[in-house]
Motif scaffolding. Structure first.
Motif, PDB file in Angstrom:
ATOM      1  N   TYR A  59     -22.631  23.915   3.034  1.00 51.29           N
ATOM      2  CA  TYR A  59     -23.120  22.773   3.946  1.00 51.29           C
ATOM      3  C   TYR A  59     -21.991  22.759   5.213  1.00 51.29           C
ATOM      4  O   TYR A  59     -22.405  22.464   6.407  1.00 51.29           O
ATOM      5  N   ALA A  60     -20.764  23.113   4.861  1.00 43.58           N
ATOM      6  CA  ALA A  60     -19.687  23.101   6.145  1.00 43.58           C
ATOM      7  C   ALA A  60     -19.942  24.256   6.879  1.00 43.58           C
ATOM      8  O   ALA A  60     -20.006  24.095   8.231  1.00 43.58           O
ATOM      9  N   MET A  61     -20.290  25.273   6.497  1.00 47.72           N
ATOM     10  CA  MET A  61     -20.922  26.507   7.188  1.00 47.72           C
ATOM     11  C   MET A  61     -21.954  26.268   7.901  1.00 47.72           C
ATOM     12  O   MET A  61     -21.966  26.465   9.416  1.00 47.72           O
ATOM     13  N   ILE A  62     -23.119  25.517   7.659  1.00 48.82           N
ATOM     14  CA  ILE A  62     -24.389  25.207   8.180  1.00 48.82           C
ATOM     15  C   ILE A  62     -24.057  24.361   9.433  1.00 48.82           C
ATOM     16  O   ILE A  62     -24.236  24.441  10.472  1.00 48.82           O
ATOM     17  N   ALA A  63     -23.000  23.019   9.018  1.00 45.66           N
ATOM     18  CA  ALA A  63     -22.551  22.150  10.019  1.00 45.66           C
ATOM     19  C   ALA A  63     -21.756  23.138  11.388  1.00 45.66           C
ATOM     20  O   ALA A  63     -21.971  22.530  12.556  1.00 45.66           O
ATOM     21  N   THR A  64     -20.768  23.711  10.758  1.00 43.01           N
ATOM     22  CA  THR A  64     -19.963  24.439  11.836  1.00 43.01           C
ATOM     23  C   THR A  64     -20.780  25.085  12.912  1.00 43.01           C
ATOM     24  O   THR A  64     -20.714  25.181  14.020  1.00 43.01           O
ATOM     25  N   ILE A  65     -21.962  26.107  12.212  1.00 41.39           N
ATOM     26  CA  ILE A  65     -22.482  26.919  13.088  1.00 41.39           C
ATOM     27  C   ILE A  65     -23.643  26.167  14.077  1.00 41.39           C
ATOM     28  O   ILE A  65     -23.608  26.391  15.277  1.00 41.39           O
ATOM     29  N   THR A  66     -24.286  25.091  13.407  1.00 36.96           N
ATOM     30  CA  THR A  66     -25.284  24.536  14.369  1.00 36.96           C
ATOM     31  C   THR A  66     -24.496  23.620  15.384  1.00 36.96           C
ATOM     32  O   THR A  66     -24.710  23.302  16.480  1.00 36.96           O
ATOM     33  N   SER A  67     -23.306  23.158  14.919  1.00 37.18           N
ATOM     34  CA  SER A  67     -22.306  22.368  15.967  1.00 37.18           C
ATOM     35  C   SER A  67     -22.099  22.973  16.894  1.00 37.18           C
ATOM     36  O   SER A  67     -21.939  22.731  18.231  1.00 37.18           O
ATOM     37  N   VAL A  68     -21.473  24.289  16.756  1.00 33.80           N
ATOM     38  CA  VAL A  68     -20.990  25.123  18.002  1.00 33.80           C
ATOM     39  C   VAL A  68     -22.311  25.772  18.959  1.00 33.80           C
ATOM     40  O   VAL A  68     -22.214  25.709  20.027  1.00 33.80           O
ATOM     41  N   LEU A  69     -23.402  25.795  18.225  1.00 36.83           N
ATOM     42  CA  LEU A  69     -24.528  26.229  18.936  1.00 36.83           C
ATOM     43  C   LEU A  69     -24.975  24.995  19.922  1.00 36.83           C
ATOM     44  O   LEU A  69     -25.323  25.295  21.223  1.00 36.83           O
ATOM     45  N   GLY A  70     -25.004  23.826  19.473  1.00 38.42           N
ATOM     46  CA  GLY A  70     -25.004  22.673  20.515  1.00 38.42           C
ATOM     47  C   GLY A  70     -23.762  22.533  21.518  1.00 38.42           C
ATOM     48  O   GLY A  70     -24.133  22.366  22.728  1.00 38.42           O
ATOM     49  N   ALA A  71     -22.916  23.002  20.990  1.00 36.31           N
ATOM     50  CA  ALA A  71     -21.784  22.993  22.024  1.00 36.31           C
ATOM     51  C   ALA A  71     -22.043  23.863  23.138  1.00 36.31           C
ATOM     52  O   ALA A  71     -21.687  23.736  24.368  1.00 36.31           O
ATOM     53  N   VAL A  72     -22.445  25.008  22.807  1.00 34.53           N
ATOM     54  CA  VAL A  72     -22.789  26.127  23.734  1.00 34.53           C
ATOM     55  C   VAL A  72     -23.687  25.562  24.874  1.00 34.53           C
ATOM     56  O   VAL A  72     -23.642  25.785  25.912  1.00 34.53           O
ATOM     57  N   VAL A  73     -24.809  24.655  24.279  1.00 34.12           N
ATOM     58  CA  VAL A  73     -25.687  24.100  25.259  1.00 34.12           C
ATOM     59  C   VAL A  73     -24.789  23.325  26.089  1.00 34.12           C
ATOM     60  O   VAL A  73     -25.247  23.025  27.376  1.00 34.12           O
ATOM     61  N   GLY A  74     -23.926  22.195  25.569  1.00 32.72           N
ATOM     62  CA  GLY A  74     -23.210  21.439  26.358  1.00 32.72           C
ATOM     63  C   GLY A  74     -22.338  22.067  27.344  1.00 32.72           C
ATOM     64  O   GLY A  74     -22.254  21.791  28.582  1.00 32.72           O
ATOM     65  N   TYR A  75     -21.952  23.324  26.836  1.00 30.96           N
ATOM     66  CA  TYR A  75     -20.990  24.154  27.902  1.00 30.96           C
ATOM     67  C   TYR A  75     -21.882  24.574  29.246  1.00 30.96           C
ATOM     68  O   TYR A  75     -21.526  24.311  30.286  1.00 30.96           O
ATOM     69  N   TYR A  76     -23.155  25.000  28.939  1.00 33.89           N
ATOM     70  CA  TYR A  76     -23.933  25.610  29.983  1.00 33.89           C
ATOM     71  C   TYR A  76     -24.458  24.625  30.908  1.00 33.89           C
ATOM     72  O   TYR A  76     -24.836  24.419  31.980  1.00 33.89           O
ATOM     73  N   LEU A  77     -24.356  23.126  30.069  1.00 32.53           N
ATOM     74  CA  LEU A  77     -24.824  21.957  30.912  1.00 32.53           C
ATOM     75  C   LEU A  77     -23.812  21.687  32.047  1.00 32.53           C
ATOM     76  O   LEU A  77     -24.201  21.516  33.062  1.00 32.53           O
ATOM     77  N   GLY A  78     -22.738  21.811  31.498  1.00 32.97           N
ATOM     78  CA  GLY A  78     -21.379  21.611  32.414  1.00 32.97           C
ATOM     79  C   GLY A  78     -21.408  22.572  33.364  1.00 32.97           C
ATOM     80  O   GLY A  78     -21.099  22.502  34.742  1.00 32.97           O
ATOM     81  N   PHE A  79     -21.689  24.002  33.151  1.00 31.10           N
ATOM     82  CA  PHE A  79     -21.749  24.941  34.117  1.00 31.10           C
ATOM     83  C   PHE A  79     -22.453  25.014  35.330  1.00 31.10           C
ATOM     84  O   PHE A  79     -22.515  25.172  36.383  1.00 31.10           O
ATOM     85  N   PHE A  80     -24.021  24.761  34.691  1.00 27.26           N
ATOM     86  CA  PHE A  80     -24.875  24.763  36.082  1.00 27.26           C
ATOM     87  C   PHE A  80     -25.486  23.426  36.361  1.00 27.26           C
ATOM     88  O   PHE A  80     -25.929  23.263  37.662  1.00 27.26           O
TER      89      PHE A  80
END
Length: 205
Positions: A57-78
Motif C-alpha cells: 500500500y505504501a508503494m501504491i500511495a507513493t507512486i500515485t502521489s508522485v504522478l499527481g505531483a507531476v501534474v501539479g508541476y506542469y500546472l505550475g510550469f504552463f
C-alpha cells in the motif's frame, strides 16, 4: 457525533474491498494536485486491516502521489501565470507560495524532500517548482528544479512518509491505530473547514 471517526472506521471496512487499492490510488493522485483529504486517512486503516500488505500500500500511495505531483508541476510550469496566480490570491495561498519559493531558494532540492514528507502542502510545492523551473525565478542550479530531479526527490520524500506509516502500523497494530484514530476528528474537521473556506472564496469570484 464523531463523524470523522465513523469515516475512518468505514475506511477500515473498505480495506478488504476489491477496489480498495483503486480508492487509495485516486486519493493519492488527487491530493497532490488539489484534493484536501490527506493520503494518510486511507493508507493507515488499509495497512491496519491488511498488515501483511502494508508496504505494498505504501508503494501504491507513493507512486500515485508522485504522478499527481507531476501534474501539479506542469500546472505550475504552463498555467500558473495565466490562471493560477489569481486563484492562489483568492484562496489565500499566495503567501504560502512565496514562503515555498523562499525555502526553495534557501535549501534548494532538499526542500522538495521536506515538502513531500512533512505537512507542508505538497501540491503547492509541486506547482511552485514547476513555476520556478519555467521562469527561472530562483537563484539555484537549474538541474535542481527539472522534472527528473523533482520526481526522484519526491519519490524519496513521499516514500519515506508512507513507508514509515506502513512500518509503524505493521509493528504497532491496533495500539498505534487507536492513537491515530483518537485524533482523526480534529484532523478531519480542520480539513473540512479549510475546504469550505476555499469553495466559498472561489464561488465568490
Amino acid at each position: 457525533m464523531k463523524i470523522m471517526q465513523k469515516m475512518y472506521d468505514k475506511c477500515v471496512s473498505w480495506a478488504n474491498h476489491k477496489n480498495a487499492v483503486y480508492f487509495l490510488s485516486a486519493n493519492s493522485f488527487a491530493e497532490s494536485i488539489f484534493w484536501p483529504i490527506p493520503v494518510d486517512v486511507m493508507i493507515i486503516p488499509m495497512c491496519l486491516a491488511n498488515r501483511d500488505k502494508s508496504y505494498y500500500y505504501a508503494m501504491i500511495a507513493t507512486i500515485t502521489s508522485v504522478l499527481g505531483a507531476v501534474v501539479g508541476y506542469y500546472l505550475g510550469f504552463f498555467l500558473y501565470e495565466l490562471y493560477l496566480v489569481d486563484l492562489f490570491e483568492t484562496l489565500g495561498w499566495a503567501e504560502t507560495m512565496e514562503k515555498v519559493q523562499e525555502y526553495l531558494q534557501r535549501f534548494g532540492i532538499f526542500f522538495i524532500i521536506i515538502g513531500s514528507f512533512t505537512p507542508v502542502p505538497y501540491k503547492v510545492v509541486a506547482i511552485c517548482c514547476g513555476y520556478a523551473a519555467a521562469n527561472h525565478t530562483l537563484n539555484i542550479p537549474t538541474w535542481q528544479l527539472n522534472i527528473w530531479s523533482f520526481i526522484i526527490v519526491s519519490l524519496i520524500g513521499r516514500g519515506a512518509r508512507f513507508y514509515l506509516e506502513a512500518f509503524l502500523i505493521k509493528i504497532g497494530g491496533e495500539k498505534m491505530a487507536n492513537k491515530i484514530r483518537s485524533y482523526i476528528d480534529i484532523i478531519g474537521w480542520t480539513v473540512v473547514a479549510v475546504s469550505l473556506v476555499i469553495i466559498v472564496c472561489y464561488m465568490a469570484l
